[in-house]
Design a protein around this motif. Structure first.
Motif, mmCIF file in Angstrom:
data_model
loop_
_atom_site.group_PDB
_atom_site.id
_atom_site.type_symbol
_atom_site.label_atom_id
_atom_site.label_comp_id
_atom_site.label_asym_id
_atom_site.label_seq_id
_atom_site.Cartn_x
_atom_site.Cartn_y
_atom_site.Cartn_z
ATOM 1 N N UNK A 149 0.218 -39.693 -21.901
ATOM 2 C CA UNK A 149 -0.179 -40.611 -20.825
ATOM 3 C C UNK A 149 0.865 -40.631 -19.717
ATOM 4 N N UNK A 150 2.114 -40.773 -20.123
ATOM 5 C CA UNK A 150 3.196 -40.873 -19.146
ATOM 6 C C UNK A 150 3.309 -39.600 -18.318
ATOM 7 N N UNK A 151 3.094 -38.457 -18.939
ATOM 8 C CA UNK A 151 3.124 -37.196 -18.198
ATOM 9 C C UNK A 151 2.083 -37.195 -17.079
ATOM 10 N N UNK A 152 0.878 -37.678 -17.385
ATOM 11 C CA UNK A 152 -0.170 -37.767 -16.365
ATOM 12 C C UNK A 152 0.260 -38.729 -15.259
ATOM 13 N N UNK A 153 0.770 -39.888 -15.648
ATOM 14 C CA UNK A 153 1.159 -40.899 -14.671
ATOM 15 C C UNK A 153 2.326 -40.436 -13.802
ATOM 16 N N UNK A 154 3.304 -39.780 -14.401
ATOM 17 C CA UNK A 154 4.457 -39.297 -13.629
ATOM 18 C C UNK A 154 4.007 -38.292 -12.578
ATOM 19 N N UNK A 155 3.169 -37.348 -12.974
ATOM 20 C CA UNK A 155 2.724 -36.333 -12.010
ATOM 21 C C UNK A 155 1.882 -36.959 -10.896
ATOM 22 N N UNK A 156 1.022 -37.889 -11.270
ATOM 23 C CA UNK A 156 0.222 -38.555 -10.257
ATOM 24 C C UNK A 156 1.110 -39.328 -9.284
ATOM 25 N N UNK A 157 2.129 -40.000 -9.815
ATOM 26 C CA UNK A 157 3.029 -40.790 -8.972
ATOM 27 C C UNK A 157 3.810 -39.892 -8.013
ATOM 28 N N UNK A 158 4.317 -38.776 -8.520
ATOM 29 C CA UNK A 158 5.040 -37.827 -7.662
ATOM 30 C C UNK A 158 4.132 -37.331 -6.540
ATOM 31 N N UNK A 159 2.879 -37.028 -6.871
ATOM 32 C CA UNK A 159 1.948 -36.561 -5.842
ATOM 33 C C UNK A 159 1.704 -37.639 -4.788
ATOM 34 N N UNK A 160 1.546 -38.892 -5.239
ATOM 35 C CA UNK A 160 1.267 -39.978 -4.304
ATOM 36 C C UNK A 160 2.468 -40.261 -3.406
ATOM 37 N N UNK A 161 3.669 -40.277 -3.969
ATOM 38 C CA UNK A 161 4.873 -40.485 -3.154
ATOM 39 C C UNK A 161 5.024 -39.335 -2.163
ATOM 40 N N UNK A 162 4.760 -38.122 -2.607
ATOM 41 C CA UNK A 162 4.874 -36.960 -1.717
ATOM 42 C C UNK A 162 3.929 -37.096 -0.529
ATOM 43 N N UNK A 163 2.698 -37.517 -0.793
ATOM 44 C CA UNK A 163 1.724 -37.670 0.291
ATOM 45 C C UNK A 163 2.203 -38.688 1.315
ATOM 46 N N UNK A 164 2.818 -39.763 0.863
ATOM 47 C CA UNK A 164 3.332 -40.785 1.790
ATOM 48 C C UNK A 164 4.487 -40.266 2.627
ATOM 49 N N UNK A 165 5.152 -39.210 2.154
ATOM 50 C CA UNK A 165 6.246 -38.590 2.906
ATOM 51 C C UNK A 165 5.777 -37.372 3.698
ATOM 52 N N UNK A 166 4.457 -37.128 3.755
ATOM 53 C CA UNK A 166 3.958 -35.969 4.468
ATOM 54 C C UNK A 166 4.244 -34.660 3.765
ATOM 55 N N UNK A 167 4.397 -34.709 2.449
ATOM 56 C CA UNK A 167 4.701 -33.529 1.650
ATOM 57 C C UNK A 167 3.568 -33.271 0.665
ATOM 58 N N UNK A 168 3.544 -32.097 0.088
ATOM 59 C CA UNK A 168 2.605 -31.818 -0.988
ATOM 60 C C UNK A 168 3.372 -31.177 -2.141
ATOM 61 N N UNK A 169 2.791 -31.237 -3.320
ATOM 62 C CA UNK A 169 3.503 -30.764 -4.500
ATOM 63 C C UNK A 169 2.622 -29.806 -5.294
ATOM 64 N N UNK A 170 3.285 -28.988 -6.076
ATOM 65 C CA UNK A 170 2.602 -28.102 -7.014
ATOM 66 C C UNK A 170 3.276 -28.223 -8.369
ATOM 67 N N UNK A 171 2.453 -28.458 -9.388
ATOM 68 C CA UNK A 171 2.912 -28.427 -10.769
ATOM 69 C C UNK A 171 2.449 -27.136 -11.448
ATOM 70 N N UNK A 172 1.971 -26.175 -10.674
ATOM 71 C CA UNK A 172 1.423 -24.935 -11.219
ATOM 72 C C UNK A 172 2.510 -24.164 -11.968
ATOM 73 N N UNK A 173 2.118 -23.360 -12.961
ATOM 74 C CA UNK A 173 3.116 -22.596 -13.713
ATOM 75 C C UNK A 173 3.948 -21.670 -12.846
ATOM 76 N N UNK A 174 3.323 -21.093 -11.822
ATOM 77 C CA UNK A 174 4.042 -20.209 -10.900
ATOM 78 C C UNK A 174 3.626 -20.564 -9.480
ATOM 79 N N UNK A 175 4.596 -20.760 -8.616
ATOM 80 C CA UNK A 175 4.340 -21.095 -7.216
ATOM 81 C C UNK A 175 4.604 -19.892 -6.320
ATOM 82 N N UNK A 176 5.571 -19.075 -6.687
ATOM 83 C CA UNK A 176 5.822 -17.807 -6.012
ATOM 84 C C UNK A 176 5.933 -16.724 -7.075
ATOM 85 N N UNK A 177 5.357 -15.555 -6.796
ATOM 86 C CA UNK A 177 5.245 -14.529 -7.835
ATOM 87 C C UNK A 177 6.589 -14.074 -8.386
#
Length: 474
Positions: free
Chosen positions: A240-268
């Motif tokens: 549960x906490x893992x879901x909530x932490x990621x959601x919170x990071x995404x929401x804070x990022x949006x308020x700062x004009x940023x976006x986030x990726x939790x994907x396994x690989x972001x650059x090859x």
């Protein structure tokens, strides 16, 4: 398996089934009234109820606060086809779950409901899915994690767990755009923290306001990458906490004009985002990973548990490395745990034993599953590890010899690699009687259907295309 273990397994199965029974409607209504009063005081207007699908994507249904009692009494309608959604929202099917027919009911766990610090007026709760007649949906991943936790409890065992959260933060832009970073400081460097100190402070504040105990936050290796760790808790709570932490990071990022990726690989060519799972096994308040006669103080129970996990790791990748892109992360000499071995503080081993510092080992000793990434459904990840561990414990297994040093530097063939692609992992999964029994046929086959469909979808894709297709999905 001994006769005694068989008896315990039967008892554990009965306890697991009882643990997921839906509480009486009157009890659910009373909890809803109490939760609504608490959330109303916090100026909440609506509750987001989430579940995580078999592709590792968090899905949501939301209800206004005035409708919370009805949602708690009768659930919120959800289609069972979500169990066969892919990460890109395409839909496959499985023999027991799929197609346009049928309906389920999503019930919020109101004991976990919390106002969202970065989304004024909103609260969040994890959800569980039942049939219309109130029986547990066999494809519900959170109920699976609850069943495995209850099976351990029936044996007098409890677990503490934590899931590390790594993410890459980038400047906002079109969904097809490659990441542009708001900081270019060195890996693990203070430079990055200074560049984004206001942002990281707001992440910490939001997590704290939501009742989460943060242990540390720091820059990671890849460009724009950070990690946060929170205090351990029960396995379902940790998911549960893992879901909530990621959601919170995404929401804070949006308020700062940023976006986030939790994907396994972001650059090859970069180091990806892990979703490492830490677990410790306990009995009557004693950490079984400390003070025993086994390697580095393991008790026989803890050693058997970890041996079961190590044996099942190739199959467990289907639960803990959900995206085909995850195998681009799971490479040697990237601290990703690409080899099926274990070792004390060995960050190249798939199973890392962590004893903690002298003086705190009785409370701190744990094991880290390093080969999992952030595309995993956390409920499947923790539930699968527990099921594998309990099987190893029941069989009285022992760990193979410890490996020290870098497995990639060993004589070829000395240390087995974990699967290098989804096809290999699926073959191990389909040969695993342990996971098939623990998951139950509907969930087991739905997971396999999603993995197979995604593997076929990206079979001809090169690394760049695969990373681009999954970068902003997680």
């Amino acid at each position: 398996m001994t006769t005694g273990a068989t008896v315990h397994t039967a008892e554990a199965t009965k306890a697991a089934e009882a643990s997921v029974a839906l509480p009486p409607r009157a009890e659910r209504a009373a909890r809803a009234e109490a939760a609504a009063d608490r959330l109303r005081t916090a100026a909440v207007d609506a509750l987001a109820v989430t579940w995580v699908d078999n592709a590792g994507i968090t899905r949501v249904k939301a209800v206004p606060l005035g409708g919370l009692r009805h949602a708690a009494e009768w659930g919120v309608g959800t289609a069972p086809c979500f169990d066969v959604f892919l990460a890109d929202d395409a839909i496959t099917t499985s023999p027991l779950i799929g197609g346009p027919t049928g309906d389920l009911r999503l019930y919020p766990d109101l004991d976990r409901a919390v106002p969202l610090a970065a989304q004024p007026g909103w609260a969040w709760a994890p959800g569980e899915r039942y049939t219309q007649d109130g029986t547990p949906h066999p494809g519900c991943q959170r109920l699976f994690a609850r069943r495995t936790t209850a099976a351990a409890a029936a044996l007098g065992l409890s677990l503490k767990a934590g899931i590390e959260v790594e993410w890459v933060v980038a400047l906002d832009g079109p969904p097809t755009e490659e990441p542009r970073y708001p900081t270019h400081g060195p890996a693990y460097g203070m430079h990055r923290l200074t560049d984004l100190s206001d942002y990281l402070r707001d992440v910490l504040r939001a997590l704290g306001e939501q009742g989460l105990a943060v242990l540390q936050i720091h820059p990671e290796y890849a460009p724009g990458q950070f990690e946060v760790s929170v205090a351990p808790e029960g396995p379902v709570g940790a998911a549960d906490t893992s879901v909530l932490v990621r959601h919170t990071i995404r929401a804070v990022s949006a308020r700062h004009g940023l976006r986030v990726s939790f994907a396994p690989v972001v650059e090859t060519d970069g180091v990806g985002n892990g979703g490492h799972v830490h677990l410790s096994l306990w009995r009557e308040g004693r950490n079984l990973g400390h003070g025993g006669p086994g390697p580095h103080g393991l008790t026989p129970e803890a050693e058997g548990f970890l041996a079961g996990v190590l044996d099942e790791l190739p199959a467990l990748l289907v639960l803990g490395c959900s995206s085909p892109a995850g195998y681009l992360r799971l490479v040697p000499q990237h601290w990703a745990g690409a080899y099926r071995c274990w070792g004390l503080e060995n960050r190249e081993a798939a199973l890392r034993l962590v004893t903690g510092s002298t003086g705190e080992r009785a409370s701190a000793a744990n094991a880290e599953v390093k080969c999992f990434d952030a595309s995993a459904n956390p409920y499947l990840a923790v539930g699968g590890v527990i099921a594998a561990g309990l099987a190893g414990l029941a069989d009285g297994r022992r760990l193979p010899p410890e490996f020290t040093g870098d497995p990639a530097a060993a004589e070829p063939g000395t240390v087995p690699r974990l699967p290098t692609g989804p096809g290999e992992a699926l073959a191990a999964y389909e040969a695993s009687a342990v996971l098939r029994e623990a998951l139950g046929e509907p969930l087991y086959r739905a997971v396999a259907a999603v993995r197979r469909a995604e593997a076929e979808r990206y079979e001809a894709a090169g690394p760049e295309e695969l990373v681009a297709a999954t970068r902003w999905r997680y």
